[in-house]
Write a protein that holds these residues in place. Structure first.
Motif, PDB file in Angstrom:
ATOM      1  N   PRO A 170       0.825  -1.217   0.000  1.00 45.92           N
ATOM      2  CA  PRO A 170       0.000   0.000   0.000  1.00 45.92           C
ATOM      3  C   PRO A 170       0.854   1.259   0.000  1.00 45.92           C
ATOM      4  O   PRO A 170       2.056   1.208   0.228  1.00 45.92           O
ATOM      5  N   THR A 171       0.219   2.386  -0.271  1.00 46.89           N
ATOM      6  CA  THR A 171       0.905   3.672  -0.282  1.00 46.89           C
ATOM      7  C   THR A 171       1.625   3.924   1.040  1.00 46.89           C
ATOM      8  O   THR A 171       2.740   4.406   1.061  1.00 46.89           O
ATOM      9  N   VAL A 172       0.985   3.601   2.153  1.00 47.29           N
ATOM     10  CA  VAL A 172       1.631   3.680   3.464  1.00 47.29           C
ATOM     11  C   VAL A 172       2.345   2.349   3.665  1.00 47.29           C
ATOM     12  O   VAL A 172       1.711   1.296   3.636  1.00 47.29           O
ATOM     13  N   PRO A 173       3.680   2.375   3.846  1.00 44.61           N
ATOM     14  CA  PRO A 173       4.390   1.105   3.993  1.00 44.61           C
ATOM     15  C   PRO A 173       4.072   0.451   5.339  1.00 44.61           C
ATOM     16  O   PRO A 173       4.626   0.830   6.368  1.00 44.61           O
ATOM     17  N   ILE A 174       3.187  -0.514   5.333  1.00 46.96           N
ATOM     18  CA  ILE A 174       2.749  -1.166   6.560  1.00 46.96           C
ATOM     19  C   ILE A 174       2.665  -2.667   6.309  1.00 46.96           C
ATOM     20  O   ILE A 174       2.338  -3.094   5.199  1.00 46.96           O
ATOM     21  N   ARG A 175       3.014  -3.434   7.337  1.00 52.21           N
ATOM     22  CA  ARG A 175       3.001  -4.890   7.207  1.00 52.21           C
ATOM     23  C   ARG A 175       2.338  -5.513   8.420  1.00 52.21           C
ATOM     24  O   ARG A 175       2.179  -4.872   9.460  1.00 52.21           O
ATOM     25  N   ALA A 176       1.975  -6.779   8.291  1.00 50.41           N
ATOM     26  CA  ALA A 176       1.393  -7.520   9.410  1.00 50.41           C
ATOM     27  C   ALA A 176       2.307  -7.399  10.630  1.00 50.41           C
ATOM     28  O   ALA A 176       3.532  -7.466  10.502  1.00 50.41           O
ATOM     29  N   GLY A 177       1.726  -7.169  11.787  1.00 52.50           N
ATOM     30  CA  GLY A 177       2.492  -7.000  13.016  1.00 52.50           C
ATOM     31  C   GLY A 177       2.741  -5.546  13.381  1.00 52.50           C
ATOM     32  O   GLY A 177       3.100  -5.243  14.517  1.00 52.50           O
ATOM     33  N   ASP A 178       2.581  -4.630  12.428  1.00 59.66           N
ATOM     34  CA  ASP A 178       2.736  -3.202  12.718  1.00 59.66           C
ATOM     35  C   ASP A 178       1.533  -2.726  13.530  1.00 59.66           C
ATOM     36  O   ASP A 178       0.472  -3.329  13.502  1.00 59.66           O
ATOM     37  N   LYS A 179       1.715  -1.630  14.256  1.00 62.60           N
ATOM     38  CA  LYS A 179       0.661  -1.124  15.143  1.00 62.60           C
ATOM     39  C   LYS A 179       0.254   0.277  14.710  1.00 62.60           C
ATOM     40  O   LYS A 179       1.108   1.114  14.404  1.00 62.60           O
ATOM     41  N   VAL A 180      -1.059   0.532  14.704  1.00 64.09           N
ATOM     42  CA  VAL A 180      -1.598   1.859  14.377  1.00 64.09           C
ATOM     43  C   VAL A 180      -2.308   2.385  15.616  1.00 64.09           C
ATOM     44  O   VAL A 180      -3.140   1.709  16.210  1.00 64.09           O
ATOM     45  N   THR A 181      -1.943   3.612  16.012  1.00 68.22           N
ATOM     46  CA  THR A 181      -2.595   4.267  17.146  1.00 68.22           C
ATOM     47  C   THR A 181      -3.092   5.639  16.698  1.00 68.22           C
ATOM     48  O   THR A 181      -2.701   6.138  15.648  1.00 68.22           O
ATOM     49  N   MET A 182      -3.949   6.231  17.532  1.00 63.03           N
ATOM     50  CA  MET A 182      -4.521   7.539  17.225  1.00 63.03           C
ATOM     51  C   MET A 182      -4.271   8.467  18.410  1.00 63.03           C
ATOM     52  O   MET A 182      -4.498   8.084  19.564  1.00 63.03           O
ATOM     53  N   LEU A 183      -3.804   9.672  18.133  1.00 61.41           N
ATOM     54  CA  LEU A 183      -3.561  10.658  19.169  1.00 61.41           C
ATOM     55  C   LEU A 183      -4.834  10.897  19.965  1.00 61.41           C
ATOM     56  O   LEU A 183      -5.897  11.137  19.388  1.00 61.41           O
ATOM     57  N   GLY A 184      -4.754  10.782  21.292  1.00 58.60           N
ATOM     58  CA  GLY A 184      -5.902  11.015  22.159  1.00 58.60           C
ATOM     59  C   GLY A 184      -6.699   9.762  22.472  1.00 58.60           C
ATOM     60  O   GLY A 184      -7.654   9.803  23.231  1.00 58.60           O
ATOM     61  N   TYR A 185      -6.299   8.623  21.878  1.00 57.67           N
ATOM     62  CA  TYR A 185      -6.988   7.350  22.110  1.00 57.67           C
ATOM     63  C   TYR A 185      -5.927   6.332  22.476  1.00 57.67           C
ATOM     64  O   TYR A 185      -4.971   6.140  21.726  1.00 57.67           O
ATOM     65  N   ARG A 186      -6.070   5.683  23.604  1.00 51.48           N
ATOM     66  CA  ARG A 186      -4.985   4.859  24.150  1.00 51.48           C
ATOM     67  C   ARG A 186      -4.841   3.461  23.564  1.00 51.48           C
ATOM     68  O   ARG A 186      -3.801   2.846  23.701  1.00 51.48           O
ATOM     69  N   ARG A 187      -5.854   2.937  22.942  1.00 52.42           N
ATOM     70  CA  ARG A 187      -5.794   1.558  22.448  1.00 52.42           C
ATOM     71  C   ARG A 187      -5.321   1.501  20.994  1.00 52.42           C
ATOM     72  O   ARG A 187      -5.617   2.395  20.212  1.00 52.42           O
ATOM     73  N   PRO A 188      -4.601   0.424  20.635  1.00 54.32           N
ATOM     74  CA  PRO A 188      -4.240   0.251  19.222  1.00 54.32           C
ATOM     75  C   PRO A 188      -5.511   0.060  18.381  1.00 54.32           C
ATOM     76  O   PRO A 188      -6.506  -0.474  18.863  1.00 54.32           O
ATOM     77  N   LEU A 189      -5.460   0.500  17.149  1.00 52.42           N
ATOM     78  CA  LEU A 189      -6.595   0.380  16.239  1.00 52.42           C
ATOM     79  C   LEU A 189      -6.388  -0.812  15.312  1.00 52.42           C
ATOM     80  O   LEU A 189      -5.253  -1.177  14.992  1.00 52.42           O
ATOM     81  N   THR A 190      -7.472  -1.401  14.870  1.00 47.53           N
ATOM     82  CA  THR A 190      -7.360  -2.459  13.871  1.00 47.53           C
ATOM     83  C   THR A 190      -7.286  -1.812  12.499  1.00 47.53           C
ATOM     84  O   THR A 190      -7.827  -0.725  12.274  1.00 47.53           O
TER      85      THR A 190
END
Length: 54
Positions: free
Chosen positions: A2-22
């Motif tokens: 994908p345009t954003v270089p991301i692979r299985a096992g990488d983690k996505v978070t959001m500023l102001g929200y403490r849990r990792p996102l799917t």
């Protein structure tokens, strides 16, 4: 890849929200699932962080 270089096992978070996102890829796009509680954390803008693993 994908345009954003991301692979299985990488983690996505959001500023102001403490849990990792799917997330998943769809073609060249990164699709982030943002739950209702996370939507309320960012009223005007959302900032995502992709944490790469090796």
């Amino acid at each position: 890849m994908p345009t954003v270089p991301i692979r299985a096992g990488d983690k996505v978070t959001m500023l102001g929200y403490r849990r990792p996102l799917t997330w998943r890829t769809s073609g060249d796009a990164l699709v982030i699932d943002v739950p209702e509680a996370a939507r309320k954390a960012g009223e005007h803008a959302w900032v995502f962080k992709v944490e790469w693993t090796r």
